[in-house]
Design a protein around this motif. Structure first.
Motif, mmCIF file in Angstrom:
data_model
loop_
_atom_site.group_PDB
_atom_site.id
_atom_site.type_symbol
_atom_site.label_atom_id
_atom_site.label_comp_id
_atom_site.label_asym_id
_atom_site.label_seq_id
_atom_site.Cartn_x
_atom_site.Cartn_y
_atom_site.Cartn_z
ATOM 1 N N LEU A 50 4.481 -18.566 4.086
ATOM 2 C CA LEU A 50 5.645 -17.635 4.772
ATOM 3 C C LEU A 50 5.792 -16.586 3.542
ATOM 4 C CD1 LEU A 50 7.529 -19.318 7.321
ATOM 5 C CD2 LEU A 50 5.383 -17.771 7.591
ATOM 6 N N VAL A 51 5.786 -16.876 2.224
ATOM 7 C CA VAL A 51 6.078 -16.090 0.930
ATOM 8 C C VAL A 51 4.896 -15.408 0.693
ATOM 9 C CG1 VAL A 51 7.218 -15.885 -1.091
ATOM 10 C CG2 VAL A 51 8.068 -17.579 0.376
ATOM 11 N N ARG A 52 4.662 -14.385 0.806
ATOM 12 C CA ARG A 52 3.195 -13.507 0.598
ATOM 13 C C ARG A 52 3.586 -12.424 -0.682
ATOM 14 N NH1 ARG A 52 -0.448 -13.643 5.395
ATOM 15 N NH2 ARG A 52 0.108 -15.572 6.337
ATOM 16 N N HIS A 53 2.595 -12.492 -1.269
ATOM 17 C CA HIS A 53 2.473 -11.410 -2.490
ATOM 18 C C HIS A 53 1.272 -10.487 -2.151
ATOM 19 C CE1 HIS A 53 5.109 -14.067 -4.783
ATOM 20 N NE2 HIS A 53 4.312 -15.300 -4.311
ATOM 21 N N ARG A 54 1.573 -9.234 -2.283
ATOM 22 C CA ARG A 54 0.492 -8.172 -2.034
ATOM 23 C C ARG A 54 -0.181 -8.133 -3.047
ATOM 24 N NH1 ARG A 54 1.477 -5.020 2.074
ATOM 25 N NH2 ARG A 54 -0.161 -3.671 1.553
ATOM 26 N N VAL A 55 -1.692 -7.849 -2.815
ATOM 27 C CA VAL A 55 -2.539 -7.837 -3.538
ATOM 28 C C VAL A 55 -2.994 -6.396 -4.182
ATOM 29 C CG1 VAL A 55 -5.106 -8.180 -4.114
ATOM 30 C CG2 VAL A 55 -3.658 -10.001 -2.689
ATOM 31 N N PHE A 56 -2.971 -5.325 -3.184
ATOM 32 C CA PHE A 56 -3.449 -4.059 -3.505
ATOM 33 C C PHE A 56 -2.159 -3.246 -3.278
ATOM 34 C CE2 PHE A 56 -7.469 -5.707 -1.661
ATOM 35 C CZ PHE A 56 -8.145 -5.281 -2.860
ATOM 36 N N CYS A 57 -2.008 -2.004 -3.940
ATOM 37 C CA CYS A 57 -0.910 -0.995 -3.780
ATOM 38 C C CYS A 57 -0.964 -0.463 -2.441
ATOM 39 C CB CYS A 57 -1.255 0.406 -4.588
ATOM 40 S SG CYS A 57 -0.079 1.710 -4.604
ATOM 41 N N ASP A 58 -2.174 -0.102 -1.664
ATOM 42 C CA ASP A 58 -2.220 0.228 -0.482
ATOM 43 C C ASP A 58 -1.317 1.456 0.062
ATOM 44 O OD1 ASP A 58 -3.265 -0.266 2.060
ATOM 45 O OD2 ASP A 58 -1.607 -1.082 2.886
ATOM 46 N N LEU A 59 -0.830 2.263 -0.882
ATOM 47 C CA LEU A 59 -0.185 3.540 -0.493
ATOM 48 C C LEU A 59 -1.270 4.547 0.089
ATOM 49 C CD1 LEU A 59 2.285 4.015 -3.387
ATOM 50 C CD2 LEU A 59 2.774 3.416 -1.102
ATOM 51 N N ARG A 60 -0.918 5.371 1.059
ATOM 52 C CA ARG A 60 -1.725 6.300 1.619
ATOM 53 C C ARG A 60 -1.867 7.437 0.840
ATOM 54 N NH1 ARG A 60 -4.227 5.041 6.491
ATOM 55 N NH2 ARG A 60 -2.754 3.901 7.718
ATOM 56 N N MET A 61 -2.980 7.881 0.624
ATOM 57 C CA MET A 61 -3.412 9.169 -0.317
ATOM 58 C C MET A 61 -3.765 10.199 0.354
ATOM 59 S SD MET A 61 -5.783 6.880 -3.295
ATOM 60 C CE MET A 61 -5.894 8.253 -4.254
ATOM 61 N N PRO A 62 -3.816 11.405 -0.127
ATOM 62 C CA PRO A 62 -4.484 12.514 0.630
ATOM 63 C C PRO A 62 -5.668 12.238 1.291
ATOM 64 C CG PRO A 62 -3.515 13.401 -1.448
ATOM 65 C CD PRO A 62 -3.630 11.701 -1.511
ATOM 66 N N GLY A 64 -5.526 10.378 4.095
ATOM 67 C CA GLY A 64 -5.261 9.041 4.808
ATOM 68 C C GLY A 64 -5.819 8.068 4.331
ATOM 69 N N ARG A 65 -6.678 7.953 3.345
ATOM 70 C CA ARG A 65 -7.178 6.633 2.794
ATOM 71 C C ARG A 65 -6.078 5.929 1.882
ATOM 72 N NH1 ARG A 65 -13.383 7.128 1.242
ATOM 73 N NH2 ARG A 65 -13.246 5.035 1.701
ATOM 74 N N ARG A 66 -6.312 4.577 1.605
ATOM 75 C CA ARG A 66 -5.290 3.862 0.840
ATOM 76 C C ARG A 66 -5.911 3.789 -0.479
ATOM 77 N NH1 ARG A 66 -1.579 1.665 4.345
ATOM 78 N NH2 ARG A 66 -2.271 1.541 6.458
ATOM 79 N N CYS A 67 -5.093 3.594 -1.552
ATOM 80 C CA CYS A 67 -5.022 3.321 -2.690
ATOM 81 C C CYS A 67 -5.725 1.905 -2.808
ATOM 82 C CB CYS A 67 -3.863 3.221 -3.507
ATOM 83 S SG CYS A 67 -3.759 2.496 -5.400
ATOM 84 N N LEU A 68 -6.657 1.652 -3.764
ATOM 85 C CA LEU A 68 -7.350 0.315 -3.886
ATOM 86 C C LEU A 68 -6.926 -0.451 -5.277
ATOM 87 C CD1 LEU A 68 -10.681 0.772 -2.478
ATOM 88 C CD2 LEU A 68 -8.696 -0.433 -1.415
ATOM 89 N N LEU A 69 -5.923 0.181 -5.921
ATOM 90 C CA LEU A 69 -5.507 -0.374 -7.162
ATOM 91 C C LEU A 69 -4.649 -1.824 -6.949
ATOM 92 C CD1 LEU A 69 -4.964 2.671 -9.559
ATOM 93 C CD2 LEU A 69 -6.947 1.385 -9.287
ATOM 94 N N ARG A 70 -4.235 -2.603 -7.909
ATOM 95 C CA ARG A 70 -3.457 -3.644 -7.676
ATOM 96 C C ARG A 70 -1.975 -3.081 -7.437
ATOM 97 N NH1 ARG A 70 -0.605 -4.485 -12.547
ATOM 98 N NH2 ARG A 70 -1.559 -3.384 -14.290
ATOM 99 N N GLU A 71 -1.386 -4.275 -6.659
ATOM 100 C CA GLU A 71 0.058 -3.878 -6.594
ATOM 101 C C GLU A 71 0.654 -3.915 -7.938
ATOM 102 O OE1 GLU A 71 3.781 -3.900 -4.653
ATOM 103 O OE2 GLU A 71 1.857 -3.572 -3.912
ATOM 104 N N GLY A 72 1.689 -2.891 -7.797
ATOM 105 C CA GLY A 72 2.282 -2.554 -9.238
ATOM 106 C C GLY A 72 1.598 -1.729 -10.206
ATOM 107 N N HIS A 73 0.564 -1.186 -10.081
ATOM 108 C CA HIS A 73 -0.129 -0.518 -10.958
ATOM 109 C C HIS A 73 0.526 0.528 -11.624
ATOM 110 C CE1 HIS A 73 -1.157 3.198 -8.804
ATOM 111 N NE2 HIS A 73 -1.236 2.352 -7.811
ATOM 112 N N GLU A 74 0.072 0.969 -12.768
ATOM 113 C CA GLU A 74 0.644 2.090 -13.582
ATOM 114 C C GLU A 74 -0.016 3.184 -13.383
ATOM 115 O OE1 GLU A 74 1.360 1.029 -17.746
ATOM 116 O OE2 GLU A 74 2.190 -0.815 -17.344
#
Length: 89
Positions: A50-62, A64-74
């Protein structure tokens, strides 16, 4: 309303960073499948699922597609992979 089903596919790794790296590789590979949603990929300890850690950033980009970099990327979000220094797996 149509029903959706989620497939849980257990894959084992020795630690959290290794699990996240493996999940990113699998998630990016799955982009060839139109029904895959790798942005929602998470990892958890076997005994604490039940304690899950995200793998991808997943923010929406212009567009509507999503960011495919790792969670917490710089830096800015991207749909392309960045070259990271190679380290121990």
């Amino acid at each position: 309303m149509s029903q959706r089903y989620v497939i849980h596919l257990p894959v084992v790794a020795n630690d959290l960073p290794a699990a996240q790296r493996l999940a990113r590789v699998i998630g990016r590979w799955m982009l060839v499948l139109p029904m895959a949603d790798p942005g929602e990929t998470t990892v958890s300890e076997e005994d604490h699922q039940l304690v899950r850690h995200r793998v991808f950033c997943d923010l929406r980009m212009p567009g509507g597609r999503r960011c495919l970099l790792r969670e917490g990327h710089e830096g800015p979000c991207s749909r392309r992979l960045r070259r990271w220094p190679v380290g121990p797996l």
